[in-house]
Enzyme design. Structure first.
Site, PDB file in Angstrom:
ATOM      1  N   CYS A 207      -0.046  19.396  -1.557  1.00 52.95           N
ATOM      2  CA  CYS A 207       0.219  19.435  -2.995  1.00 52.95           C
ATOM      3  C   CYS A 207      -0.161  18.090  -3.611  1.00 52.95           C
ATOM      4  CB  CYS A 207       1.697  19.733  -3.239  1.00 52.95           C
ATOM      5  SG  CYS A 207       2.175  19.602  -4.975  1.00 52.95           S
ATOM      6  N   ASP A 357     -24.330  13.704  11.392  1.00 56.18           N
ATOM      7  CA  ASP A 357     -23.249  13.928  12.351  1.00 56.18           C
ATOM      8  C   ASP A 357     -23.155  15.421  12.643  1.00 56.18           C
ATOM      9  OD1 ASP A 357     -20.945  14.134  13.816  1.00 56.18           O
ATOM     10  OD2 ASP A 357     -19.636  13.210  12.325  1.00 56.18           O
TER      11      ASP A 357
END
Length: 449
Positions: A207, A357
């Protein structure tokens, strides 16, 4: 127009003409040349355009294509970047290749890389921003999802009057207070009595007010759904445009209802319903009727590299871009619904445009593949060792698995697979290279656009 801008435009247009005419390319280099001469060229090139910016992690290219199809119901000569060249140089090239724009205001619908939103809004103030989603993607370039969103916000702050059309099911898009007018779209599904949490390791479930884990009444996938915080009351905003029902899902198509308007798109996957919902929302924002939007979605226009259908010597090949775990898992979920046997090809590159990556492939749910009716596996690309080992660990049967780094040879091997259907999952530069090979062999028209 200044002398500098004039010289820059002439150089850019000339280079685009040469590259496009003789080399069948030119999506970025003309823009690089132009901005080298005049770094502020976008101010000149975009001054007569009302611009809609489409940005986010996944779905930008398809959302852009669908939005253009929708807006053609009312507008002609829409400027767009269909090849997905969405960084500053690609955006400049898009404006350079515009054919005789009308006097007065013209419309441009542009896919824009998240980190390049600010590079556009420094010079052009859009009429709308469309936010698709934010997931972990190319960590070497963007970092965490909050860093990525901040890059977008930095650009949006330069255009405070532009309307934000955001995916209301993504809590991150409701986390920053902005002065812009806002419209939200999302899925109006599920039972409001439900109280569920996202799966472990899901991004973006804190949140923004109190940092507790958000709960959901409904989850469509990953962190998207009807969220609420039981601790502080933070919740999903009221939706302006809502999917009310999903009727059928296959790898080739989806039928559903938005605001009770029946819609069909010729592409599978729940994630692509979100893309259609975003395009629907832009259409409504710009005055297109719901039935006109539904009609626009029936168009069979090719979408560059996004579940693109290619016939290779009688083989039904579907080319799908993958670039991060959430998108990959949605694609795996989509192909799992195919009732027919198929062959699977995974192509992995690790260039700057892909993200250097490759560790993200370990978060992909490849373990589901051996449970499907797959008769042949082929792995290739510049990082073929990585994707080959990943599928080996996932349990792909060794006797069905072939390794082929060379993409030219991959195309030849497609002809010999034992199935009529083939799904190719490829990272961005592998997809570009493969499309170029398909174009050179005459299986598609054009390698880039």
């Amino acid at each position: 127009m200044s002398i500098r801008s004039g010289i820059a435009s002439f150089a850019g247009k000339s280079s685009y003409w040469f590259l496009h005419t003789f080399l069948h390319g030119g999506s970025s280099l003309p823009g690089k040349i132009t901005t080298k001469i005049d770094p502020n060229i976008l101010s000149h090139l975009g001054k007569n355009y009302d611009v809609v910016v489409i940005t986010g992690t996944n779905g930008k290219t398809l959302t852009t294509a669908l939005t253009v199809q929708v807006l053609k119901q009312k507008y002609s000569n829409i400027l767009t970047n269909p090849s997905g060249s969405n960084m500053e140089q690609g955006l400049v090239t898009t404006f350079l290749k515009a054919k005789n724009p009308k006097t007065g205001r013209n419309l441009a619908v542009l896919e824009v890389d998240e980190a390049n939103v600010i590079k556009l809004t420094k010079y052009i103030k859009p009429i709308a921003f469309v936010f698709t989603n934010i997931f972990r993607d190319q960590m070497d370039r963007y970092g965490e999802i909050y860093t990525t969103y901040q890059k977008i916000i930095d650009g949006v702050k330069l255009a405070p009057k532009a309307t934000i059309i955001a995916n209301g099911d993504a809590a991150i898009f409701n986390s920053v207070d902005l002065p812009n007018p806002k419209l939200f779209y999302g899925f109006q599904n599920g039972d409001d009595a439900q109280d569920i949490k996202a799966k472990p390791n899901t991004d973006g479930v804190l949140c923004p007010n109190c940092q507790n884990i958000v709960h959901y009444r409904y989850i469509s996938y990953a962190n998207l759904g009807k969220y609420f915080c039981p601790n502080c009351g933070f919740e999903r905003p009221k939706l302006d445009f809502a999917l009310s029902q999903i009727n059928t899902l296959t790898p080739e198509s989806s039928t559903f209802e938005i605001d009770n308007q029946k819609i069909k798109i010729g592409i599978g996957g729940v994630y692509n319903i979100y893309n259609a919902l975003a395009a629907y929302s832009v259409g409504k924002f710009l005055g297109i009727e719901s039935n006109q939007i539904a009609q626009a979605f029936t168009s069979n226009e090719r979408v560059f590299g996004r579940q693109e259908k290619i016939n290779v010597e009688g083989k039904d090949v579907t080319l799908i871009l993958v670039k991060n775990p959430v998108g990959l898992n949605q694609v795996i979920d989509m192909i799992s619904s195919d009732k027919d046997a198929f062959s699977f090809i995974g192509l992995l590159n690790a260039n700057y445009a892909d993200g250097i990556d490759t560790s993200w492939i370990w978060d992909g749910d490849f373990e589901r593949l051996p449970q499907m009716n797959i008769k042949k596996y082929i792995t290739g690309g510049e990082r073929y060792k990585d994707i080959t080992f990943r599928l080996k660990v996932a349990g792909a049967p060794e006797e069905l698995h072939e390794v082929e780094p060379n993409l030219d040879k991959v195309v030849e091997k497609i002809k010999a697979v034992p199935t009529d259907k083939v799904y190719i999952l490829a990272t961005y530069t592998a997809m570009l290279k493969l499309r170029s090979i398909f174009a050179n062999k005459g299986y598609i028209k054009g390698g880039m656009e």
